[in-house]
Design a protein around this motif. Structure first.
Motif, short mmCIF file in Angstrom:
data_model
loop_
_atom_site.label_atom_id
_atom_site.label_comp_id
_atom_site.label_asym_id
_atom_site.label_seq_id
_atom_site.Cartn_x
_atom_site.Cartn_y
_atom_site.Cartn_z
N HIS A 171 -77.71 -16.69 -58.28
CA HIS A 171 -77.43 -17.85 -59.49
C HIS A 171 -76.24 -17.42 -60.27
O HIS A 171 -76.15 -16.45 -61.14
CB HIS A 171 -78.84 -17.60 -60.37
N ALA A 172 -75.18 -18.33 -60.01
CA ALA A 172 -73.80 -18.23 -60.66
C ALA A 172 -73.89 -18.47 -61.94
O ALA A 172 -73.03 -17.65 -62.84
CB ALA A 172 -73.08 -19.44 -60.07
N LEU A 173 -74.90 -19.34 -62.63
CA LEU A 173 -74.82 -19.54 -63.98
C LEU A 173 -75.24 -18.18 -64.73
O LEU A 173 -74.56 -17.71 -65.77
CB LEU A 173 -76.00 -20.51 -64.63
N THR A 174 -76.24 -17.44 -64.33
CA THR A 174 -76.55 -16.15 -65.01
C THR A 174 -76.02 -15.01 -64.15
O THR A 174 -76.20 -13.79 -64.61
CB THR A 174 -78.12 -15.83 -64.87
N ARG A 175 -75.30 -15.05 -63.25
CA ARG A 175 -74.65 -14.17 -62.42
C ARG A 175 -75.57 -12.93 -62.10
O ARG A 175 -75.32 -11.83 -62.10
CB ARG A 175 -73.44 -13.37 -63.23
N GLN A 176 -76.67 -13.36 -61.66
CA GLN A 176 -77.86 -12.34 -60.89
C GLN A 176 -78.17 -12.88 -59.76
O GLN A 176 -78.26 -13.93 -59.41
CB GLN A 176 -79.19 -12.68 -62.31
N TYR A 177 -78.66 -11.78 -58.85
CA TYR A 177 -79.04 -11.90 -57.70
C TYR A 177 -80.75 -11.92 -57.82
O TYR A 177 -81.03 -11.29 -58.67
CB TYR A 177 -78.87 -10.68 -56.72
N ARG A 178 -81.33 -12.64 -56.92
CA ARG A 178 -82.61 -12.81 -57.01
C ARG A 178 -83.53 -12.42 -55.94
O ARG A 178 -83.13 -12.95 -54.87
CB ARG A 178 -83.11 -13.99 -57.80
N LEU A 179 -84.53 -11.70 -56.11
CA LEU A 179 -85.66 -11.65 -54.87
C LEU A 179 -86.99 -12.59 -55.08
O LEU A 179 -87.47 -12.26 -56.22
CB LEU A 179 -85.92 -10.22 -54.80
N SER A 180 -87.24 -13.08 -54.21
CA SER A 180 -88.71 -13.63 -54.29
C SER A 180 -89.69 -13.58 -52.97
O SER A 180 -88.52 -13.54 -51.95
CB SER A 180 -88.84 -15.04 -54.92
N GLY A 181 -90.65 -13.79 -52.98
CA GLY A 181 -91.48 -13.84 -51.77
C GLY A 181 -92.97 -14.10 -52.34
O GLY A 181 -93.36 -14.22 -53.17
N ASN A 182 -93.73 -14.28 -51.17
CA ASN A 182 -95.08 -14.79 -51.20
C ASN A 182 -95.94 -13.56 -51.98
O ASN A 182 -97.12 -13.75 -52.45
CB ASN A 182 -95.71 -15.39 -50.17
N ARG A 183 -95.55 -12.14 -51.67
CA ARG A 183 -96.23 -11.24 -52.14
C ARG A 183 -95.49 -10.32 -52.96
O ARG A 183 -95.85 -9.29 -53.24
CB ARG A 183 -96.55 -10.33 -51.02
N MET A 184 -94.55 -10.82 -53.81
CA MET A 184 -93.86 -10.05 -54.90
C MET A 184 -93.51 -11.16 -55.92
O MET A 184 -93.33 -12.40 -55.91
CB MET A 184 -92.76 -9.50 -54.22
N MET A 185 -93.71 -10.45 -57.10
CA MET A 185 -92.97 -11.27 -58.33
C MET A 185 -91.71 -11.61 -58.30
O MET A 185 -90.71 -10.59 -57.94
CB MET A 185 -93.52 -10.54 -59.61
N PRO A 186 -91.22 -12.41 -58.54
CA PRO A 186 -89.51 -12.82 -58.74
C PRO A 186 -88.92 -11.63 -59.64
O PRO A 186 -89.36 -11.47 -60.60
CB PRO A 186 -89.30 -14.10 -59.27
N GLN A 187 -87.88 -11.02 -59.09
CA GLN A 187 -86.88 -10.01 -59.84
C GLN A 187 -85.55 -10.45 -59.79
O GLN A 187 -84.82 -10.91 -58.83
CB GLN A 187 -87.29 -8.64 -59.16
N GLY A 188 -84.78 -10.30 -61.07
CA GLY A 188 -83.41 -10.37 -61.03
C GLY A 188 -82.68 -9.01 -61.22
O GLY A 188 -83.33 -8.07 -61.46
N PHE A 189 -81.28 -8.99 -60.40
CA PHE A 189 -80.67 -7.95 -60.39
C PHE A 189 -79.27 -8.13 -60.80
O PHE A 189 -78.72 -9.31 -60.46
CB PHE A 189 -80.76 -7.31 -58.96
N ASP A 190 -78.56 -7.21 -61.51
CA ASP A 190 -77.16 -7.52 -61.91
C ASP A 190 -76.13 -7.43 -60.89
O ASP A 190 -75.24 -7.96 -60.92
CB ASP A 190 -76.84 -6.70 -63.15
#
Length: 191
Positions: A95-114
């Motif tokens: 996500h360019a606006l927040t400059r964060q990488y993000r992981l999401s899936g059907n069995r996991m809570m979305p997580q952000g990374f620097d």
């Protein structure tokens, strides 16, 4: 309550499966556990992206990674039967606006990374994935287990799927591992 690990299979590879441009996926370890409601798997993999995939990610393309585990009951007198499986799909996005990488899936809570490195490390550690059982499983039977992790090209937009045909940079996959395995015993508190 989760049981202790009863069966551990470590998979060591001489060299990671690397695509052109340096990216690759190497399955480093795998465990199968008996738990209260059946079985679950844990896997650790080393995932690296090549320059093409990093650039696509930073331009907003979502990358879908799939991990698939199967248990096959092999019969010499009849067709093999898939008795259990697990398939997990995880999305990696930037996500360019927040400059964060993000992981999401059907069995996991979305997580952000620097950083991308942090996101890939988390992506490579997939734990407590439940197994869907299709048939009665037996403790004394030796099954054939298979495991593979790959970048799912079929989830990309059509133009990128076409580019995949002309460029090996989009072909990111671990080797398909196959071995014989017996199921771990259920937890003692369930006996």
């Amino acid at each position: 309550m989760m049981a202790t690990i009863l069966l551990i299979s470590s998979i060591l590879l001489a060299a990671p499966a690397r695509g052109e441009g340096g990216g690759g996926i190497e399955i480093k370890s795998f465990t199968l556990e008996a738990v209260d409601k059946g079985y679950q798997i844990n896997l650790d993999a080393d995932i690296t992206l090549n320059n093409t995939l990093e650039q696509a990610l930073e331009k907003g393309i979502i990358l879908y990674f799939v991990s698939k585990f199967t248990l096959i009951d092999s019969h010499w007198y009849w067709l093999d039967e898939e008795v259990a499986r697990s398939k997990q799909r995880i999305e990696l996005s930037y996500h360019a606006l927040t400059r964060q990488y993000r992981l999401s899936g059907n069995r996991m809570m979305p997580q952000g990374f620097d950083t991308l490195q942090e996101a890939l490390q988390t992506l490579g550690k997939q734990h407590n994935i439940p197994i869907e059982i299709n048939s009665t499983l037996k403790q004394d039977v030796e099954y054939i287990a298979t495991l593979q992790v790959w970048l799912d090209i079929s989830r990309l937009a059509k133009p990128f799927q076409l580019e995949w045909f002309s460029s090996k940079d989009w072909n990111l996959s671990s080797e398909k591992k196959e071995w014989r395995i017996k199921l771990p015993a259920p937890p003692k508190n369930l006996l």
